[in-house]
Design a protein around this motif. Structure first.
Motif, PDB file in Angstrom:
ATOM      1  N   ALA A 172       0.999  -1.183   0.072  1.00 23.17           N
ATOM      2  CA  ALA A 172      -0.009   0.186   0.101  1.00 23.17           C
ATOM      3  C   ALA A 172       1.262   1.428  -0.544  1.00 23.17           C
ATOM      4  CB  ALA A 172      -0.802   0.200   1.256  1.00 23.17           C
ATOM      5  N   ASP A 173       1.611   1.048   0.877  1.00 30.50           N
ATOM      6  CA  ASP A 173       2.803   2.392   1.258  1.00 30.50           C
ATOM      7  C   ASP A 173       3.837   2.487  -0.551  1.00 30.50           C
ATOM      8  OD1 ASP A 173       3.491   4.882   2.938  1.00 30.50           O
ATOM      9  OD2 ASP A 173       5.591   3.848   2.313  1.00 30.50           O
ATOM     10  N   ASN A 174       4.038   1.486  -1.139  1.00 30.18           N
ATOM     11  CA  ASN A 174       4.751   1.894  -2.381  1.00 30.18           C
ATOM     12  C   ASN A 174       3.297   1.642  -3.334  1.00 30.18           C
ATOM     13  OD1 ASN A 174       5.000   0.340  -5.178  1.00 30.18           O
ATOM     14  ND2 ASN A 174       6.967   0.092  -3.715  1.00 30.18           N
ATOM     15  N   VAL A 175       2.452   1.906  -3.339  1.00 30.31           N
ATOM     16  CA  VAL A 175       1.323   2.210  -4.432  1.00 30.31           C
ATOM     17  C   VAL A 175       1.132   3.919  -3.702  1.00 30.31           C
ATOM     18  CG1 VAL A 175      -1.184   2.538  -4.740  1.00 30.31           C
ATOM     19  CG2 VAL A 175       0.651   0.449  -5.123  1.00 30.31           C
ATOM     20  N   TYR A 176       1.150   4.195  -2.661  1.00 34.34           N
ATOM     21  CA  TYR A 176       0.892   5.858  -2.378  1.00 34.34           C
ATOM     22  C   TYR A 176       1.646   6.578  -2.984  1.00 34.34           C
ATOM     23  CZ  TYR A 176      -3.656   5.091   0.108  1.00 34.34           C
ATOM     24  OH  TYR A 176      -5.277   4.919   0.152  1.00 34.34           O
ATOM     25  N   GLY A 177       2.963   5.806  -2.700  1.00 35.11           N
ATOM     26  CA  GLY A 177       4.560   6.923  -2.647  1.00 35.11           C
ATOM     27  C   GLY A 177       4.265   6.606  -4.840  1.00 35.11           C
TER      28      GLY A 177
ATOM     29  N   ALA B  35       2.573  11.470  -7.249  1.00 42.41           N
ATOM     30  CA  ALA B  35       3.533  12.712  -7.313  1.00 42.41           C
ATOM     31  C   ALA B  35       2.815  13.503  -5.706  1.00 42.41           C
ATOM     32  CB  ALA B  35       3.900  13.508  -8.055  1.00 42.41           C
ATOM     33  N   PHE B  36       1.009  13.144  -5.782  1.00 43.15           N
ATOM     34  CA  PHE B  36       0.563  14.232  -4.906  1.00 43.15           C
ATOM     35  C   PHE B  36       0.728  15.964  -5.040  1.00 43.15           C
ATOM     36  CE2 PHE B  36      -0.371  10.092  -3.107  1.00 43.15           C
ATOM     37  CZ  PHE B  36      -1.818  10.223  -3.649  1.00 43.15           C
ATOM     38  N   ASP B  37       1.518  15.922  -6.366  1.00 43.25           N
ATOM     39  CA  ASP B  37       1.721  17.728  -6.626  1.00 43.25           C
ATOM     40  C   ASP B  37       1.049  18.900  -6.545  1.00 43.25           C
ATOM     41  OD1 ASP B  37       4.709  16.941  -6.716  1.00 43.25           O
ATOM     42  OD2 ASP B  37       4.170  17.281  -8.663  1.00 43.25           O
TER      43      ASP B  37
ATOM     44  N   ARG C 165      -7.958  14.226  -7.440  1.00 42.24           N
ATOM     45  CA  ARG C 165      -8.228  13.641  -8.348  1.00 42.24           C
ATOM     46  C   ARG C 165      -7.152  13.090  -8.473  1.00 42.24           C
ATOM     47  NH1 ARG C 165     -10.405  18.175 -10.883  1.00 42.24           N
ATOM     48  NH2 ARG C 165     -12.745  17.750 -10.481  1.00 42.24           N
ATOM     49  N   ASP C 166      -6.043  12.907  -8.269  1.00 38.48           N
ATOM     50  CA  ASP C 166      -4.591  11.857  -8.395  1.00 38.48           C
ATOM     51  C   ASP C 166      -5.544  10.908  -7.212  1.00 38.48           C
ATOM     52  OD1 ASP C 166      -3.311  13.524  -9.911  1.00 38.48           O
ATOM     53  OD2 ASP C 166      -2.539  14.673  -8.103  1.00 38.48           O
ATOM     54  N   LEU C 167      -5.732  10.717  -6.125  1.00 38.63           N
ATOM     55  CA  LEU C 167      -5.758   9.453  -5.418  1.00 38.63           C
ATOM     56  C   LEU C 167      -7.110   9.017  -5.650  1.00 38.63           C
ATOM     57  CD1 LEU C 167      -5.531   8.171  -2.853  1.00 38.63           C
ATOM     58  CD2 LEU C 167      -7.594  10.012  -1.343  1.00 38.63           C
ATOM     59  N   TRP C 168      -7.961   9.567  -6.667  1.00 37.22           N
ATOM     60  CA  TRP C 168      -9.194   8.698  -7.261  1.00 37.22           C
ATOM     61  C   TRP C 168      -8.361   7.558  -7.871  1.00 37.22           C
ATOM     62  CZ3 TRP C 168     -13.807   6.459  -7.071  1.00 37.22           C
ATOM     63  CH2 TRP C 168     -13.972   6.408  -8.447  1.00 37.22           C
ATOM     64  N   ARG C 169      -7.441   8.628  -9.409  1.00 35.53           N
ATOM     65  CA  ARG C 169      -6.772   7.405 -10.044  1.00 35.53           C
ATOM     66  C   ARG C 169      -5.993   6.484  -9.563  1.00 35.53           C
ATOM     67  NH1 ARG C 169      -6.823  12.784 -12.552  1.00 35.53           N
ATOM     68  NH2 ARG C 169      -4.773  13.335 -11.877  1.00 35.53           N
ATOM     69  N   LEU C 170      -5.447   6.888  -8.623  1.00 32.76           N
ATOM     70  CA  LEU C 170      -4.073   5.906  -8.035  1.00 32.76           C
ATOM     71  C   LEU C 170      -5.879   4.352  -7.455  1.00 32.76           C
ATOM     72  CD1 LEU C 170      -1.718   5.434  -7.523  1.00 32.76           C
ATOM     73  CD2 LEU C 170      -1.941   6.325  -4.874  1.00 32.76           C
TER      74      LEU C 170
ATOM     75  N   ASN D  43       3.529   7.833   2.837  1.00 31.54           N
ATOM     76  CA  ASN D  43       3.423   8.454   1.410  1.00 31.54           C
ATOM     77  C   ASN D  43       1.670   8.338   2.283  1.00 31.54           C
ATOM     78  OD1 ASN D  43       4.995   8.071  -0.355  1.00 31.54           O
ATOM     79  ND2 ASN D  43       5.364   6.194   0.163  1.00 31.54           N
ATOM     80  N   VAL D  44       0.721   8.120   2.802  1.00 30.88           N
ATOM     81  CA  VAL D  44      -0.708   8.518   3.278  1.00 30.88           C
ATOM     82  C   VAL D  44      -0.720   9.059   3.726  1.00 30.88           C
ATOM     83  CG1 VAL D  44      -3.230   7.365   4.590  1.00 30.88           C
ATOM     84  CG2 VAL D  44      -1.596   5.578   2.961  1.00 30.88           C
TER      85      VAL D  44
END
Length: 314
Positions: free
Chosen positions: A137-142, A145-147, A163-168, A189-190
């Motif tokens: 999970a941490d790898n995927v959240y990482g 970029a969440f800029d 929208r970045d989180l939704w796509r993930l 990363n969360v």
């Protein structure tokens, strides 16, 4: 010749494994269905199921939504040295398995099978399955970029992060199961995402608890909706019906029932013979995400004014 004492499912799994190793079944090829295995080997469906489960546990086959069970991608040609086992490789294989088959398919044994190593080898990198899933999970959240552009409006920043989180979560539907709302894990990363979302909301000047509540609400809107993608994939695999087909079977006869529609007049206005949506309703999770995000942000935007009005009226 003495008869084999091995259980039938072991012998069947061994034969199917041989076909995979000998490339009679190549990566991506469909594996015989449970019913076909039962017929070909003259065994019960339960025995055929156990044989396919054994192949799945070894990482030789994977189940893909809408495609059925197929031979897993090959990780190297015969005679080539095995790729070095690293933490990154272990997590990559585990994430690929979860993406294709769901989180339930991930086990230390199955991931080791995909890596071509003994299960004990994985313990150099993770403590157990729980540690493996948290690291996945941490790898995927990482990977996101969440800029955020701090010069942009708070709303534009929040929309971009959401929208970045939704796509993930769309790309990895199992992800939401690793972060239950009431017991979120402090994954680095969360926390990084949460901190940026809190920063985007800061210009609103909300009280601390409300500030934090709003960021939790946004996160839960995304995770809650995205969880339906995984549930739908599982339902399609189990029933063979799309959501539209299943819904039609459940509701068409009711909407054609005059007594039912009379008892539910508001449904009748929408779905009755002369209703405004008599052709039916197609649920679109992407549209619901955008609608919900807009409604939530509209409400957030009005919070400062509502608080001021409440204080003046006090």
């Amino acid at each position: 010749m003495a008869e084999s004492t091995e259980p039938p499912y072991v012998r069947i799994a061994a034969e199917l494994s041989r076909r995979i190793v000998d490339r009679e079944l190549a990566p991506g090829d469909k594996v015989p269905s449970t019913r076909q295995v039962a017929q070909d080997f003259g065994v019960a469906l339960a025995t055929a199921t156990k044989a396919l489960d054994a192949l799945r546990a070894e990482g030789l086959v994977i189940t893909r939504p809408r495609s059925g069970t197929v031979v897993a991608p090959r990780r190297g040609k015969a005679g080539e040295p095995a790729a070095e086992l690293t933490r990154e490789r272990v997590l990559g294989e585990a994430i690929a398995m979860a993406d294709a088959e769901g989180l339930e398919a991930v086990s230390m044994r199955a991931v080791a099978g995909r890596c071509g190593v003994a299960p004990m080898s994985l313990y150099r990198f993770v403590e157990d399955k729980e540690d493996l899933v948290n690291a996945m999970a941490d790898n995927v959240y990482g990977s996101a970029a969440f800029d955020r552009d701090e010069s942009a409006s708070w709303r534009s920043q929040v929309e971009s992060l959401c929208r970045d989180l939704w796509r993930l979560h769309r790309a990895h539907p199992w992800l939401g199961r690793t972060q239950p709302l009431t017991r979120p894990l402090p994954l680095p990363n969360v926390i990084r995402l949460g901190d940026r979302l809190l920063g985007a909301l800061e210009p609103l000047g909300l009280p601390p608890k409300l500030h934090f509540d709003v960021h939790v609400l946004l996160f839960s809107h995304i995770v809650g909706l995205a969880a339906n993608f995984e549930a739908e994939d599982e339902a399609v695999s189990e029933t063979g019906l799309s959501s539209e087909e299943w819904t039609d079977l459940q509701y068409q006869h009711r909407f054609g029932d005059e007594a039912f529609m009379t008892a539910h007049p508001h449904f009748s206005k929408l779905f009755g013979h002369f209703g405004s949506m008599s052709d039916g309703y197609d649920l679109d999770l992407e549209d619901l995400f955008e609608l919900g995000l807009g409604l939530i942000l509209d409400g957030i935007e009005r919070l400062p004014a509502r608080r001021s009005a409440a204080e003046e009226g006090a």
